[in-house]
Design a protein around this motif. Structure first.
Motif, PDB file in Angstrom:
ATOM      1  N   ASN A   1     -11.089   8.967   2.778  1.00  0.00           N
ATOM      2  CA  ASN A   1     -11.771   8.753   1.650  1.00  0.00           C
ATOM      3  C   ASN A   1     -12.033   7.242   1.117  1.00  0.00           C
ATOM      4  O   ASN A   1     -13.034   6.949   0.711  1.00  0.00           O
ATOM      5  N   ALA A   2     -10.944   6.367   1.094  1.00  0.00           N
ATOM      6  CA  ALA A   2     -11.079   4.901   0.827  1.00  0.00           C
ATOM      7  C   ALA A   2     -12.197   4.490   1.813  1.00  0.00           C
ATOM      8  O   ALA A   2     -12.931   3.404   1.455  1.00  0.00           O
ATOM      9  N   PHE A   3     -11.896   4.711   3.057  1.00  0.00           N
ATOM     10  CA  PHE A   3     -13.071   4.224   4.134  1.00  0.00           C
ATOM     11  C   PHE A   3     -14.403   4.204   3.970  1.00  0.00           C
ATOM     12  O   PHE A   3     -15.299   3.416   3.944  1.00  0.00           O
TER      13      PHE A   3
ATOM     14  N   ARG B   1      -1.782   9.908  -5.429  1.00  0.00           N
ATOM     15  CA  ARG B   1      -3.086  10.182  -5.715  1.00  0.00           C
ATOM     16  C   ARG B   1      -3.462  11.591  -5.132  1.00  0.00           C
ATOM     17  O   ARG B   1      -2.955  11.916  -4.147  1.00  0.00           O
TER      18      ARG B   1
ATOM     19  N   SER C   1     -15.597   5.572   0.815  1.00  0.00           N
ATOM     20  CA  SER C   1     -16.305   5.255  -0.484  1.00  0.00           C
ATOM     21  C   SER C   1     -16.018   3.787  -1.147  1.00  0.00           C
ATOM     22  O   SER C   1     -16.868   3.661  -1.953  1.00  0.00           O
ATOM     23  N   ASP C   2     -14.953   3.373  -0.450  1.00  0.00           N
ATOM     24  CA  ASP C   2     -14.808   1.795  -0.868  1.00  0.00           C
ATOM     25  C   ASP C   2     -15.996   0.957  -0.226  1.00  0.00           C
ATOM     26  O   ASP C   2     -15.976   0.949   1.047  1.00  0.00           O
ATOM     27  N   PRO C   3     -16.771  -0.307  -0.736  1.00  0.00           N
ATOM     28  CA  PRO C   3     -17.439  -0.888   0.130  1.00  0.00           C
ATOM     29  C   PRO C   3     -16.397  -1.793   0.889  1.00  0.00           C
ATOM     30  O   PRO C   3     -15.178  -2.351   0.474  1.00  0.00           O
ATOM     31  N   PRO C   4     -16.911  -2.371   2.089  1.00  0.00           N
ATOM     32  CA  PRO C   4     -15.946  -3.193   3.001  1.00  0.00           C
ATOM     33  C   PRO C   4     -15.912  -4.681   2.102  1.00  0.00           C
ATOM     34  O   PRO C   4     -16.685  -5.224   1.577  1.00  0.00           O
ATOM     35  N   LYS C   5     -14.672  -5.176   2.481  1.00  0.00           N
ATOM     36  CA  LYS C   5     -14.506  -6.472   1.752  1.00  0.00           C
ATOM     37  C   LYS C   5     -14.810  -7.516   2.708  1.00  0.00           C
ATOM     38  O   LYS C   5     -13.874  -7.647   3.565  1.00  0.00           O
TER      39      LYS C   5
ATOM     40  N   GLU D   1      -5.190  13.489  -3.263  1.00  0.00           N
ATOM     41  CA  GLU D   1      -6.120  13.256  -2.221  1.00  0.00           C
ATOM     42  C   GLU D   1      -5.367  14.118  -1.000  1.00  0.00           C
ATOM     43  O   GLU D   1      -4.322  13.708  -0.616  1.00  0.00           O
TER      44      GLU D   1
ATOM     45  N   ARG E   1      -6.994   7.690   3.232  1.00  0.00           N
ATOM     46  CA  ARG E   1      -7.333   6.687   3.987  1.00  0.00           C
ATOM     47  C   ARG E   1      -9.011   6.822   4.533  1.00  0.00           C
ATOM     48  O   ARG E   1      -9.779   6.032   4.308  1.00  0.00           O
TER      49      ARG E   1
END
Length: 95
Positions: free
Chosen positions: A86-88, A78, A90-94, A80, A84
């Motif tokens: 950015n994912a931390f 990707r 921008s992505d909601p915690p699962k 970027e 990691r």
């Protein structure tokens, strides 16, 4: 010898090292790029015999030149810099 003493007082100081380092990196990158293009690019013809050949239909050689090892390595990633982080953020915690 007065010129040599003043030159060393100006340029051989710790404050100048980052400038010399950055300039060295830039010059070495330019030399690498020029060398790679002159020796490997199928469009560049340095010798007289190769220039006399005219337009060549060498699609395989051009594809091999453009799809070098770094481009093949980065192809599936990707675009970027810090994926990691950015994912931390921008992505909601699962849960």
């Amino acid at each position: 010898m007065a010129g040599a003493a003043s030159w060393s007082k100006i340029w051989i100081r710790p404050e100048v090292y980052p400038v010399v380092g950055a300039t060295g990196v830039a010059v070495s990158f330019c030399v690498f790029s020029l060398y790679r293009n002159i020796t490997g690019n199928p469009e560049v013809r340095v010798t007289k015999e190769k220039r006399a050949a005219g337009v060549l239909e060498n699609f395989d050689e051009g594809r091999d030149y453009s799809q070098h090892k770094l481009r093949k390595f980065v192809h599936g990633m990707r675009p970027e810099i810090f994926a990691r982080i950015n994912a931390f953020f921008s992505d909601p915690p699962k849960e």
